[in-house]
Design a protein around this motif. Structure first.
Motif, PDB file in Angstrom:
ATOM      1  N   UNK A  84       0.226  16.051  -9.014  1.00  0.00           N
ATOM      2  CA  UNK A  84       0.924  14.847  -9.477  1.00  0.00           C
ATOM      3  C   UNK A  84       2.239  14.679  -8.719  1.00  0.00           C
ATOM      4  N   UNK A  85       2.912  15.803  -8.523  1.00  0.00           N
ATOM      5  CA  UNK A  85       4.189  15.786  -7.809  1.00  0.00           C
ATOM      6  C   UNK A  85       3.987  15.321  -6.362  1.00  0.00           C
ATOM      7  N   UNK A  91       4.155   8.561  -2.798  1.00  0.00           N
ATOM      8  CA  UNK A  91       4.509   7.179  -3.162  1.00  0.00           C
ATOM      9  C   UNK A  91       5.960   6.869  -2.796  1.00  0.00           C
ATOM     10  N   UNK A  92       6.822   7.863  -3.019  1.00  0.00           N
ATOM     11  CA  UNK A  92       8.243   7.694  -2.685  1.00  0.00           C
ATOM     12  C   UNK A  92       8.403   7.508  -1.177  1.00  0.00           C
ATOM     13  N   UNK A  97       9.358   4.011   3.447  1.00  0.00           N
ATOM     14  CA  UNK A  97       8.888   3.442   4.714  1.00  0.00           C
ATOM     15  C   UNK A  97       8.881   1.913   4.645  1.00  0.00           C
ATOM     16  N   UNK A  98       8.380   1.403   3.513  1.00  0.00           N
ATOM     17  CA  UNK A  98       8.333  -0.052   3.321  1.00  0.00           C
ATOM     18  C   UNK A  98       9.745  -0.638   3.317  1.00  0.00           C
ATOM     19  N   UNK A  99      10.648   0.086   2.638  1.00  0.00           N
ATOM     20  CA  UNK A  99      12.035  -0.374   2.550  1.00  0.00           C
ATOM     21  C   UNK A  99      12.660  -0.416   3.947  1.00  0.00           C
TER      22      UNK A  99
END
Length: 204
Positions: A84-85, A91-92, A97-99
């Motif tokens: 999960x981590x 995701x972070x 990357x998107x930011x």
């Protein structure tokens, strides 16, 4: 002062403690009794907490007969938490990357806007130059007819065409003479039959 209630994550952690400490298998009704007494989790929230742990793969469940049983082993829970981590970290990283990409796009668009006036002026100049080029080309084409080389080229082309036409005229006259001798046809009949103009003659 009123005692602050447990957060959702705290409830989840305490629920896991029940499984790890007892290493036992429970039914929902068992946990609804144990959790409030031993871990301060309200019986009303036990089902929701349990379901979230099952969804995350921290707690295993199985239906035996008409009852659902729940259990969890430290090693499996640890593995599930690790997974999960990793998922969250991924995701972070993706969000970062998107930011970053978006930030670059914004910076780029800002750069583009900074020199809007200058760019507009350059584009205007470019359009004017293109128009001028087209006008010059038209002028050149117009005056090209007066170019001595072009005139000479046209004269030579005309000469070649004239010679070719006269050769064909020569051939036609020869064929007409041959047809008159061979078949005794009248000249007008030959002209009409082969679509030869009556005024056919050599070009000077």
């Amino acid at each position: 002062s009123k005692k602050k209630g447990l957060s959702f994550e705290e409830k989840r952690a305490r629920m896991m403690e029940i499984f790890f400490e007892t290493k036992d298998v429970f039914q929902l009704k068992d946990l609804e009794k144990i959790a409030p007494k031993e871990k301060g989790i309200t019986s009303m929230s036990v089902k929701e907490i349990l379901q979230s742990l099952v969804d995350d793969g921290m707690v295993d469940t199985d239906r035996i007969g008409t009852s659902n049983y729940f259990w969890a082993f430290p090693s499996k829970a640890l593995h599930a938490r690790k997974r999960k981590l990793e998922e969250l970290e991924s995701q972070v990283a993706e969000s970062s990357q998107k930011k970053e990409t978006l930030q670059k796009s914004i910076e780029k668009s800002k750069l583009g806007r900074e020199d809007t006036v200058e760019r507009a002026a350059l584009l205007k100049d470019l359009a004017a130059l293109r128009q001028e080029k087209e006008q010059l080309k038209t002028e050149i084409d117009k005056y090209r007819e007066c170019d001595p080389d072009v005139v000479e080229e046209m004269r030579q082309t005309n000469q070649v065409a004239k010679e070719a036409a006269n050769r064909w005229t020569d051939n036609i006259f020869s064929i007409k003479s041959w047809a008159k001798r061979k078949f005794g046809f009248e000249e007008s009949r030959i002209d009409k039959g082969f679509g030869i103009p009556e005024d056919l003659d050599y070009i000077d």
